[in-house]
Design a protein around this motif. Sequence first.
Motif, PDB file in Angstrom:
ATOM      1  N   ASP A  26       0.835  -1.197   0.000  1.00 37.81           N
ATOM      2  CA  ASP A  26       0.000   0.000   0.000  1.00 37.81           C
ATOM      3  C   ASP A  26       0.874   1.253   0.000  1.00 37.81           C
ATOM      4  O   ASP A  26       1.848   1.346   0.758  1.00 37.81           O
ATOM      5  N   ILE A  27       0.511   2.229  -0.845  1.00 34.96           N
ATOM      6  CA  ILE A  27       1.258   3.481  -0.924  1.00 34.96           C
ATOM      7  C   ILE A  27       0.290   4.652  -0.949  1.00 34.96           C
ATOM      8  O   ILE A  27      -0.906   4.487  -1.210  1.00 34.96           O
ATOM      9  N   ILE A  71       9.391   1.412  -6.404  1.00 33.20           N
ATOM     10  CA  ILE A  71       8.605   1.351  -5.169  1.00 33.20           C
ATOM     11  C   ILE A  71       8.965   0.131  -4.320  1.00 33.20           C
ATOM     12  O   ILE A  71       9.337   0.263  -3.145  1.00 33.20           O
ATOM     13  N   ILE A  72       8.853  -1.063  -4.875  1.00 32.73           N
ATOM     14  CA  ILE A  72       9.116  -2.268  -4.089  1.00 32.73           C
ATOM     15  C   ILE A  72      10.583  -2.343  -3.653  1.00 32.73           C
ATOM     16  O   ILE A  72      10.857  -2.609  -2.472  1.00 32.73           O
ATOM     17  N   PRO A  73      11.570  -2.107  -4.535  1.00 35.10           N
ATOM     18  CA  PRO A  73      12.962  -2.101  -4.064  1.00 35.10           C
ATOM     19  C   PRO A  73      13.218  -1.102  -2.942  1.00 35.10           C
ATOM     20  O   PRO A  73      13.993  -1.375  -2.025  1.00 35.10           O
ATOM     21  N   ALA A  74      12.559   0.070  -2.998  1.00 29.89           N
ATOM     22  CA  ALA A  74      12.753   1.066  -1.948  1.00 29.89           C
ATOM     23  C   ALA A  74      12.146   0.609  -0.631  1.00 29.89           C
ATOM     24  O   ALA A  74      12.719   0.840   0.443  1.00 29.89           O
ATOM     25  N   VAL A  75      10.994  -0.034  -0.686  1.00 27.86           N
ATOM     26  CA  VAL A  75      10.363  -0.553   0.529  1.00 27.86           C
ATOM     27  C   VAL A  75      11.244  -1.632   1.163  1.00 27.86           C
ATOM     28  O   VAL A  75      11.329  -1.740   2.392  1.00 27.86           O
ATOM     29  N   GLU A  76      11.913  -2.416   0.327  1.00 29.17           N
ATOM     30  CA  GLU A  76      12.743  -3.512   0.826  1.00 29.17           C
ATOM     31  C   GLU A  76      14.168  -3.077   1.162  1.00 29.17           C
ATOM     32  O   GLU A  76      14.939  -3.860   1.719  1.00 29.17           O
ATOM     33  N   ALA A  77      14.534  -1.835   0.848  1.00 25.23           N
ATOM     34  CA  ALA A  77      15.907  -1.365   1.056  1.00 25.23           C
ATOM     35  C   ALA A  77      16.222  -1.175   2.537  1.00 25.23           C
ATOM     36  O   ALA A  77      15.319  -1.057   3.378  1.00 25.23           O
ATOM     37  N   ALA A  78      17.509  -1.119   2.855  1.00 25.50           N
ATOM     38  CA  ALA A  78      17.943  -0.846   4.221  1.00 25.50           C
ATOM     39  C   ALA A  78      17.552   0.579   4.610  1.00 25.50           C
ATOM     40  O   ALA A  78      17.448   1.455   3.747  1.00 25.50           O
ATOM     41  N   PRO A  79      17.316   0.836   5.883  1.00 18.99           N
ATOM     42  CA  PRO A  79      16.959   2.192   6.315  1.00 18.99           C
ATOM     43  C   PRO A  79      18.047   3.203   5.960  1.00 18.99           C
ATOM     44  O   PRO A  79      19.231   2.888   5.939  1.00 18.99           O
ATOM     45  N   GLY A  80      17.612   4.433   5.671  1.00 22.86           N
ATOM     46  CA  GLY A  80      18.550   5.508   5.378  1.00 22.86           C
ATOM     47  C   GLY A  80      18.324   6.098   4.005  1.00 22.86           C
ATOM     48  O   GLY A  80      17.426   5.678   3.258  1.00 22.86           O
ATOM     49  N   LEU A  81      19.130   7.095   3.679  1.00 22.70           N
ATOM     50  CA  LEU A  81      19.084   7.746   2.370  1.00 22.70           C
ATOM     51  C   LEU A  81      19.841   6.886   1.376  1.00 22.70           C
ATOM     52  O   LEU A  81      21.058   6.710   1.485  1.00 22.70           O
ATOM     53  N   GLN A  82      19.132   6.353   0.397  1.00 20.42           N
ATOM     54  CA  GLN A  82      19.703   5.427  -0.577  1.00 20.42           C
ATOM     55  C   GLN A  82      19.800   6.085  -1.943  1.00 20.42           C
ATOM     56  O   GLN A  82      18.890   6.802  -2.357  1.00 20.42           O
ATOM     57  N   ASN A  83      20.890   5.823  -2.643  1.00 19.84           N
ATOM     58  CA  ASN A  83      20.981   6.225  -4.037  1.00 19.84           C
ATOM     59  C   ASN A  83      20.311   5.172  -4.896  1.00 19.84           C
ATOM     60  O   ASN A  83      20.500   3.970  -4.677  1.00 19.84           O
ATOM     61  N   GLY A  84      19.534   5.626  -5.885  1.00 16.01           N
ATOM     62  CA  GLY A  84      18.784   4.695  -6.716  1.00 16.01           C
ATOM     63  C   GLY A  84      19.638   3.672  -7.429  1.00 16.01           C
ATOM     64  O   GLY A  84      19.177   2.564  -7.714  1.00 16.01           O
ATOM     65  N   LEU A  85      20.900   4.013  -7.720  1.00 18.69           N
ATOM     66  CA  LEU A  85      21.769   3.062  -8.409  1.00 18.69           C
ATOM     67  C   LEU A  85      22.141   1.876  -7.534  1.00 18.69           C
ATOM     68  O   LEU A  85      22.610   0.856  -8.033  1.00 18.69           O
ATOM     69  N   SER A  86      21.941   2.009  -6.216  1.00 20.56           N
ATOM     70  CA  SER A  86      22.253   0.903  -5.310  1.00 20.56           C
ATOM     71  C   SER A  86      21.092  -0.065  -5.176  1.00 20.56           C
ATOM     72  O   SER A  86      21.242  -1.137  -4.583  1.00 20.56           O
ATOM     73  N   LEU A  87      19.923   0.297  -5.716  1.00 18.94           N
ATOM     74  CA  LEU A  87      18.752  -0.571  -5.653  1.00 18.94           C
ATOM     75  C   LEU A  87      18.714  -1.490  -6.867  1.00 18.94           C
ATOM     76  O   LEU A  87      19.303  -1.182  -7.906  1.00 18.94           O
TER      77      LEU A  87
END
Length: 365
Positions: A3-4, A318-334
């Motif tokens: 849900d978003i 969306i889904i990769p960001a939800v599953e990412a580690a907490p913090g400010l992430q660069n999109g290239l790391s997803l």
Amino acid sequence: MTDIILQGCGALGSRLLRVLENDYRAVNVVGAFDIARDKAGKTLGEVCGSGRFADVMITPDLSTCLAGLAEKPAALVHMTESKPDRIEAQLAAALNAGLNVISAAESMFYPWLRFGEMSQRLDALARANGVSITGMGINPGFSYDSLPLVLARSTSNVTAVRINRTIDVTGTGPGDIEHVGYGLTPEQFNAGVERGDIVGHMGAPESLALLADHLDMEIDTVKERWDLETADFDVDSGDPTLGILPPGRVVGIRQYAEAYRGDAMVMQTCLSMYYQPSRFGLVESDRIEIDGAMPVRMTIEPALESLFGAANVLASTIIPAVEAAPGLQNGLSLPLSRQRSSRRHVLDASRALKPGLVPLTASRD
């Protein structure tokens, strides 16, 4: 089901809804908010023409939006504007509410480069709340960075990268118009650049810095410059805030970003952003040239559409960001690509496997 909620229900938000309706059945829009008085109180069906999410009500702010939901959503997709000083409070509010954030703001793709203090604050907030925040779009996010890096996997010893993108920006919303400078006179545009109000398309220095990091290319300076185009005829901006632009106004911008190592230019981007580019003899296209042990050349024609392309990249994040580690992430790391559904193809045991014929059937996990 993920849900978003949406922050911003304008041109980009409408296109994102279209993408989610068509391809992302595992993502569910449960709320939306927008400060525009003519949108709050209406539904996504009324404002954005949404079908699958037609009954979702648009509220005026985040707190009202969340108060109307039975459960907290997993993420917020942020689509307002790009200037860091204007969006930090918006992003911080979402993080403090415990929401993962995917922002379309150009400045959020790699804010560590030029907006370090803001990046530290947002990173700390995201970690404290156990969520992630990232910025993605078509450019930056794909055309200037993800796509060149995918192409560069096929070569080595890269010595130069050139990226040329020509796009039709008709219909771009007011969030971009202000900082890019469409509709001004050339004198107003140049004065705005001197004051720092007009920055053009944001994110090219960040893309070049990240390309240099990934490709092991040392650079020490990035220079930007702008060539302006006016017309001696009326041009339709496609946006109600600008309307029809009279002769003498900026209707096209060619923005260069050049990365140097000493006196040698080793990378260059050129973004031509025009209202109705065909009227100026331009062909919409994306062109990437990589000089290396094996030269790589790629052209996409017509160019990847700006707003619709951004909507597609946002949806895929969306889904990769939800599953990412907490913090400010660069999109290239997803992860660059994720399955859009739980469908999985396997051999169909009811039919014979033989040379020239592989029988398949689809199942869902």
